[in-house]
Enzyme design. Structure first.
Site, PDB file in Angstrom:
ATOM      1  N   ASP A 251      42.171  71.387  24.277  1.00 18.57           N
ATOM      2  CA  ASP A 251      41.881  72.060  22.853  1.00 18.57           C
ATOM      3  C   ASP A 251      41.843  71.147  21.882  1.00 18.57           C
ATOM      4  OD1 ASP A 251      41.880  74.355  21.611  1.00 18.57           O
ATOM      5  OD2 ASP A 251      43.757  73.490  20.425  1.00 18.57           O
ATOM      6  N   LEU A 332      41.736  78.276  16.431  1.00 20.25           N
ATOM      7  CA  LEU A 332      41.066  78.191  15.176  1.00 20.25           C
ATOM      8  C   LEU A 332      40.064  77.038  15.406  1.00 20.25           C
ATOM      9  CD1 LEU A 332      40.737  79.734  12.401  1.00 20.25           C
ATOM     10  CD2 LEU A 332      42.558  77.828  11.592  1.00 20.25           C
ATOM     11  N   ARG A 333      40.387  76.023  16.128  1.00 23.71           N
ATOM     12  CA  ARG A 333      39.415  74.663  16.426  1.00 23.71           C
ATOM     13  C   ARG A 333      38.187  75.128  16.669  1.00 23.71           C
ATOM     14  NH1 ARG A 333      44.178  72.360  18.547  1.00 23.71           N
ATOM     15  NH2 ARG A 333      45.243  70.859  16.953  1.00 23.71           N
ATOM     16  N   ALA A 334      37.970  76.454  17.311  1.00 22.30           N
ATOM     17  CA  ALA A 334      36.704  76.822  17.772  1.00 22.30           C
ATOM     18  C   ALA A 334      35.616  76.804  16.571  1.00 22.30           C
ATOM     19  CB  ALA A 334      36.311  78.038  18.390  1.00 22.30           C
ATOM     20  N   THR A 337      35.127  73.173  14.676  1.00 22.05           N
ATOM     21  CA  THR A 337      34.473  72.566  15.318  1.00 22.05           C
ATOM     22  C   THR A 337      32.716  73.003  15.372  1.00 22.05           C
ATOM     23  OG1 THR A 337      35.888  71.763  16.902  1.00 22.05           O
ATOM     24  CG2 THR A 337      33.751  71.480  17.638  1.00 22.05           C
TER      25      THR A 337
END
Ligand SMILES: [Zn+2]
Length: 397
Positions: A251, A332-334, A337
């Site tokens: 992740d 939320l990193r999707a 990024t």
């Protein structure tokens, strides 16, 4: 006057940057252009030199997605790390090491403790060491431009090497009170490359993840403690045959590239010829790509400088978030990024507005390997249980 977002984006010219002698407009075109550049005849040379000349980045045949991901990481460290997944012999390590010819410049602290001018902005004179406070008052710079470095973490590194430790070899008590900087502190504002990241010991991985999340870390050894800045772009590579990567680590990687072997016969033949030529005369191969590498390095530096100006409209951002939701991705990193990678892509194209084409280009490497079958089932089971609880507590009296 408030402009509609569409009007605003039409104000940003998508004008090709003018460059003499080159047909490319952005990094992607440069990568495509140069990947097809044939080599001339090479002359073998053996001067017995031990100097390491990396294989030139732009000389790597094919592997466009891997190259693009690495370039985006150089332009915008906020893409959050790059994971290269593929079998052995697919040029993963070669590609990472070849970044040496492209590394941009950053401002680096001149002080042992890593003091920066922004520490004074945020914390006043107490935010820096006495030496730097004096320098600042006398009008001397606290930083100097320095090239980003590529730091490789050896697989056999111990935790003390990674986070730092007390220097037991030093002879004076004062020096012994100072902590030796670890690899994570040296990686500040640099690239940290970990080959075979899936084989790294858990305590080391945890230290790296903590530092990556905070951008800093603190170590304590007895009475001595120190906090180091540790803002780095993490690049990991792994061979999926040799073991899995913990989901928590995966992740952390914003961009995920599946690196496959070259698919066509001409590509493999060209790659073979280039490797042979490189082994015979690395300097000559490096020279073959010198002009283009310099152009690419300038592109990267310019894109970095313009990155803060690049905006994404809420209309485009919301439609991207909808896609993430449709894919059932929770992290939320999707979106973080995705938007950061698209901003880097737009910056490389000399634009100030993210277009949907930018999101499109970087989407696969951002969105793949984010869905978790486990989490999906976990939430479904949990919902069932929730219903059961609600039903049963209805019978309370
Ligand atoms: Zn200082």
């Amino acid at each position: 006057m408030d402009l509609d977002e569409d009007q605003q984006s039409s104000l940003d010219d998508v004008k090709p940057k003018e460059r003499v002698g080159h047909a490319f407009r952005n990094l992607k075109e440069l990568v495509e252009y140069i990947s097809g550049k044939p080599l001339g005849a090479t002359v073998a040379e053996d001067a017995g030199l031990s100097e390491a000349i990396p294989f030139p980045f732009l000389g790597i045949v094919g592997q466009k997605e891997m190259k693009l991901a690495l370039l985006l990481g150089l332009i915008n460290p906020a893409v959050g790390g790059i994971l290269l997944i593929g079998p052995r012999g697919t040029a993963k390590t070669t590609a990472v090491r070849s970044l040496l010819g492209l590394l941009p410049m950053v401002d680096r602290s001149l002080c042992y403790y890593g003091c920066l001018p922004e520490d004074i902005t945020s914390g006043g004179m107490d935010g820096v060491c006495p030496d730097c406070a004096r320098k600042f008052l006398e009008g001397h710079p606290l930083t100097a431009p320095d090239r980003v470095r590529l730091i490789e973490l050896p697989l056999n590194a111990r935790l003390d090497d990674v986070v730092g430790t007390i220097d037991e070899k030093s002879t004076t008590p004062i020096e012994r009170m100072r902590l030796r900087r670890g690899i994570l502190a040296q990686a500040d504002r640099n690239l940290l490359y970990i080959d075979e990241i899936n084989l790294l010991a858990d305590d080391i991985i945890d230290a790296i993840l903590d530092a990556a999340a905070q951008g800093a870390y603190t170590i304590r050894r007895g009475l001595v403690s120190a906090t180091y800045r540790s803002r780095f772009v993490l690049i990991g590579s792994m061979n999926p045959e040799e073991g899995k990567l913990r989901p928590q680590i995966q992740d952390r990687f914003g961009l995920r590239v599946i690196v496959r072997g070259l698919q066509t016969e001409p590509e493999r033949w060209e790659a073979y010829n280039r490797v042979r030529a490189y082994l015979a005369n690395p300097r000559q191969i490096a020279n073959t790509y010198k002009v283009e590498l310099r152009a690419a390095a300038t592109e990267i530096q310019d894109a970095r400088a313009n990155l803060s100006l690049v905006k994404i409209s809420s209309r485009i951002a919301k439609s991207a978030i909808k896609i993430i939701q449709k894919l059932g991705i929770d992290s939320l990193r999707a979106e973080i990024t995705w938007f950061e990678a698209a901003r880097a892509y737009a910056a490389a194209d000399g634009r100030k507005q993210v277009l949907k084409e930018d999101l499109f280009e970087v989407a696969p490497m951002v969105l793949r390997l984010r869905r978790s079958a486990f989490i999906h089932k976990f939430f479904a089971d949990q919902q069932e249980e929730e219903k059961e609880i609600i039903n049963l507590i209805g019978g309370l009296h």
